[in-house]
Design a protein around this motif. Structure first.
Motif, short mmCIF file in Angstrom:
data_model
loop_
_atom_site.label_atom_id
_atom_site.label_comp_id
_atom_site.label_asym_id
_atom_site.label_seq_id
_atom_site.Cartn_x
_atom_site.Cartn_y
_atom_site.Cartn_z
N UNK A 18 8.50 7.18 -8.87
CA UNK A 18 8.37 6.14 -7.85
C UNK A 18 7.47 6.58 -6.70
N UNK A 19 7.20 7.87 -6.59
CA UNK A 19 6.29 8.34 -5.55
C UNK A 19 4.87 7.86 -5.78
N UNK A 20 4.56 7.50 -7.02
CA UNK A 20 3.23 6.96 -7.32
C UNK A 20 3.04 5.65 -6.54
N UNK A 21 4.06 4.83 -6.49
CA UNK A 21 3.98 3.57 -5.75
C UNK A 21 3.74 3.85 -4.27
N UNK A 22 4.43 4.84 -3.73
CA UNK A 22 4.25 5.21 -2.33
C UNK A 22 2.84 5.73 -2.08
N UNK A 23 2.32 6.55 -3.00
CA UNK A 23 0.96 7.08 -2.86
C UNK A 23 -0.07 5.96 -2.89
N UNK A 24 0.10 5.03 -3.82
CA UNK A 24 -0.84 3.91 -3.93
C UNK A 24 -0.76 3.03 -2.68
N UNK A 25 0.44 2.81 -2.17
CA UNK A 25 0.59 2.01 -0.94
C UNK A 25 -0.10 2.70 0.24
N UNK A 26 0.04 4.01 0.33
CA UNK A 26 -0.65 4.76 1.39
C UNK A 26 -2.15 4.60 1.26
N UNK A 27 -2.67 4.77 0.05
CA UNK A 27 -4.10 4.61 -0.17
C UNK A 27 -4.59 3.21 0.16
N UNK A 28 -3.80 2.21 -0.23
CA UNK A 28 -4.17 0.82 0.08
C UNK A 28 -4.20 0.57 1.59
N UNK A 29 -3.22 1.09 2.30
CA UNK A 29 -3.19 0.93 3.76
C UNK A 29 -4.44 1.53 4.40
N UNK A 30 -4.81 2.72 3.97
CA UNK A 30 -6.01 3.36 4.52
C UNK A 30 -7.27 2.59 4.14
N UNK A 31 -7.35 2.14 2.90
CA UNK A 31 -8.50 1.38 2.44
C UNK A 31 -8.64 0.08 3.23
N UNK A 32 -7.53 -0.64 3.38
CA UNK A 32 -7.56 -1.91 4.12
C UNK A 32 -7.92 -1.69 5.58
N UNK A 33 -7.39 -0.62 6.18
CA UNK A 33 -7.71 -0.33 7.58
C UNK A 33 -9.20 -0.02 7.72
N UNK A 34 -9.76 0.73 6.78
CA UNK A 34 -11.19 1.00 6.81
C UNK A 34 -12.01 -0.27 6.68
N UNK A 35 -11.57 -1.17 5.79
CA UNK A 35 -12.25 -2.45 5.62
C UNK A 35 -12.16 -3.29 6.89
N UNK A 36 -10.98 -3.29 7.54
CA UNK A 36 -10.82 -4.02 8.80
C UNK A 36 -11.74 -3.46 9.88
#
Length: 148
Positions: A18-36
């Motif tokens: 389940x840590x994979x889901x947490x890792x992907x969520x972290x990566x998505x948050x950083x990616x989205x913040x960079x896009x913003x």
């Protein structure tokens, strides 16, 4: 056995899926913040120029979004996870201590709580690594097979 090898060995034994889901969520948050930050660079400009670092390094406004995009992508894929996390940590430390700490956690538009959670997750994945479902693990296993 070196300290890094001990951490890696512990991480391999204690890595639930389940840590994979947490890792992907972290990566998505950083990616989205960079896009913003790319879409609305004035927000990042205000953050950086409002801190004492921004006056001496205006190039940060250009480089931070791209670091978030690249780092978020690498964290999502689990490729060079520890390196990607290590590069993100100074940016988030700057966001927490130099930019958002002036506003406070209860300010109307404060991202301090978000940045603190992301920073804690970054430290966690610095120790934990990409996990079993990552390109790091795939690359490591394929290298082991080649050597055998």
């Amino acid at each position: 056995m070196s300290y890094l090898q001990k951490i890696k060995e512990w991480s391999t034994r204690h890595n639930p899926k389940w840590l994979v889901v947490l890792r992907v969520a972290l990566g998505l948050c950083l990616f989205i913040k960079g896009f913003e930050f790319i879409q609305n660079s004035t927000v990042l400009e205000e953050f950086v120029t409002g801190s004492f670092i921004g006056k001496s390094a205006p190039w940060l406004v250009t480089i931070i979004p791209w670091i978030h995009l690249l780092g978020g992508t690498l964290i999502i894929a689990g490729l060079f996870t520890r390196l990607a996390v290590l590069i993100q940590i100074p940016i988030l430390l700057g966001a927490v201590f130099f930019v958002n700490s002036k506003r406070g956690i209860f300010a109307g538009e404060s991202d301090l709580l978000f940045f603190l959670i992301i920073l804690i997750l970054l430290f966690f994945f610095l120790v934990e690594g990409g996990g079993s479902l990552s390109l790091d693990n795939y690359r490591e296993n394929s290298l082991k097979k080649e050597n055998n």
